[in-house]
Design a protein around this motif. Sequence first.
Motif, short mmCIF file in Angstrom:
data_model
loop_
_atom_site.label_atom_id
_atom_site.label_comp_id
_atom_site.label_asym_id
_atom_site.label_seq_id
_atom_site.Cartn_x
_atom_site.Cartn_y
_atom_site.Cartn_z
N HIS A 290 1.99 24.68 16.78
CA HIS A 290 2.39 24.89 18.16
C HIS A 290 2.43 26.39 18.47
CE1 HIS A 290 4.40 24.48 21.97
NE2 HIS A 290 5.32 25.34 21.56
N GLU A 291 2.96 27.16 17.53
CA GLU A 291 3.06 28.60 17.76
C GLU A 291 1.69 29.26 17.92
OE1 GLU A 291 7.20 29.03 15.16
OE2 GLU A 291 5.36 29.95 14.43
N LEU B 216 -0.12 24.03 21.59
CA LEU B 216 -0.23 22.58 21.74
C LEU B 216 0.88 21.86 20.98
CD1 LEU B 216 -4.06 22.06 21.26
CD2 LEU B 216 -2.80 22.24 23.39
N ASN B 217 1.23 20.69 21.48
CA ASN B 217 2.17 19.82 20.80
C ASN B 217 1.49 18.51 20.45
OD1 ASN B 217 4.77 21.10 20.62
ND2 ASN B 217 4.73 21.12 22.87
N GLU B 218 2.10 17.76 19.61
CA GLU B 218 1.62 16.42 19.30
C GLU B 218 0.15 16.43 18.89
OE1 GLU B 218 3.22 13.27 20.92
OE2 GLU B 218 4.99 14.31 21.66
N ASP C 7 7.00 18.70 9.92
CA ASP C 7 7.49 19.37 11.13
C ASP C 7 7.17 20.86 11.10
OD1 ASP C 7 8.46 17.00 12.01
OD2 ASP C 7 10.57 17.43 11.59
N GLY D 246 3.74 21.30 12.15
CA GLY D 246 3.66 21.12 13.60
C GLY D 246 4.13 22.36 14.33
N ARG D 247 5.17 22.97 13.81
CA ARG D 247 5.72 24.18 14.43
C ARG D 247 4.70 25.32 14.36
NH1 ARG D 247 8.01 27.96 11.66
NH2 ARG D 247 8.66 26.66 9.92
#
Lengths: 254, 254
Positions: free
Chosen positions: A71-72, A76-78, A64, A67-68
């Motif tokens: 994203h930052e 983008l996500n996922e 996670d 992923g964070r």
Amino acid sequence: MTYSDKLISYYKTIANDCVLGVSLDCVIFGFHDTRLKVLLLRWKGTDEWCLPGGFICKTESVDDAAGRVLHERTGLNELFLQQFHLFGEANRYDREDTWQRQKMPMPFSGSWPDRTISMGYYALVDYTKVTPTADFLSDVCGWFDVGELPSLLYDHCRIIHVALQTLRLQLNWQPIGLNLMPEKFTIPELQRLYEAVLGRPLDSRNFHKKITGLSILTRLDERRTGKAHKSPYLYQFDLPNYQRALVNGNLIFV
Amino acid sequence: MTYSDKLISYYKTIANDCVLGVSLDCVIFGFHDTRLKVLLLRWKGTDEWCLPGGFICKTESVDDAAGRVLHERTGLNELFLQQFHLFGEANRYDREDTWQRQKMPMPFSGSWPDRTISMGYYALVDYTKVTPTADFLSDVCGWFDVGELPSLLYDHCRIIHVALQTLRLQLNWQPIGLNLMPEKFTIPELQRLYEAVLGRPLDSRNFHKKITGLSILTRLDERRTGKAHKSPYLYQFDLPNYQRALVNGNLIFV
DNA sequence: ACAAAAGTGTTTAAACTACACCCATGA
DNA sequence: TCATGGGTGTAGTTTAAACACTTTTGT
């Protein structure tokens, strides 16, 4: 409050909220203009670059956290995100040299550990959808050709090379096309991606035969126009068939 | 000094000398009697088992720490040892349940972190050369069939399954035969290994053809006698050719 | 008209799959 | 002599590799 003060306060927060001694680094691959790219940050006030990375909050899973960070930096996500190596040498890089190049006193006081283990992740993203965003420690975020990297801090040059090696090995079983290409693309464009990752040219007839034979692509009625040659058809991935082919291990281009 | 006192002192030493919050777990695979085996430790005073593992000294590389754990448990050096996954979930397992099954008060005081990230390594070893040795926390060290595992503490059941999955995927590019077989072996024995890892039978004629066609084996003049059937020839690996085949990615059995 | 890349098919070689019988050994 | 597993070859099919010309488009 000077930048140096802010920096100390930043690291204090990290030391308080995060797992100490472990960090993560993300090698974010994109594909643009026939080249494989990697997203880098420029360290504030220097000409030195580094990988996007971060720390793991005390109550957060490491995946996670990756992923964070992603994203930052990309918005983008996922994303397609994959562990590839733990960089755990006690002396991963020349600390003196790095501090000097970072041009700032590192606020390594009492609680800060004097060695950091870093988990390497690589991500595959659609270049056209990314909004490169710098972080607290950096002032620029941008793409670089994997073949033309700038001066990198820490052992990030090695991390990128290990990521690239892994990517090559996993080309056959990972949804590399799906994640790196925009939604619509032509077969020659996809071939350029495979060539960029593998680092060698492929035969266009065999590539076309193979990729269409897998039934993972849907040909659209549109074509890409504007170039002084025959307009190639646009395709998009047929998701159900793509997943099936991946599971069966059929996406092989050696 | 009670065991509980010793335990507290043990963990104090760890907290002092090692990187906190990170551990490693080793899935040590062996092969014996047509079965793939894994080496487990029994937690002192319980019927609960766990993987050999340990912590990383402050000045030690993580890979070296894994090698040290492995040496301590098997007596072997220079083992085939490979990172396969970082288990980094914030709640990797049910802590209450584990403490209860461990039947001891865990000495988690001030400096001990309340979550541990663990790097998974797998090792391939020659079963016949291993001297299973328990550690401070365990009283028995022994082999188990991967298909018949006992009750395991923490998330070690999952770790073993992920290791096994990785092993299957890497069967084609890793020197799995070389590391798991004794020095001299027969082709049917090697076939049993591949079948044990893949979990399905292989055709003996095709296997024989393929493995001998790779020129990675040297047939000895000896044969394995003592069974009520034709005595099979003994072979050993031809190291230079084996390495070459690995680099070329030829050791494929799908 | 020209340059530049797209689209397409065949031939050959290599690899994989399926399949069955005889042989050597110890009980 | 019997049961057990070892050793071996072939034919058919699939897959990969090598290879060149015509078409379309914009300049």
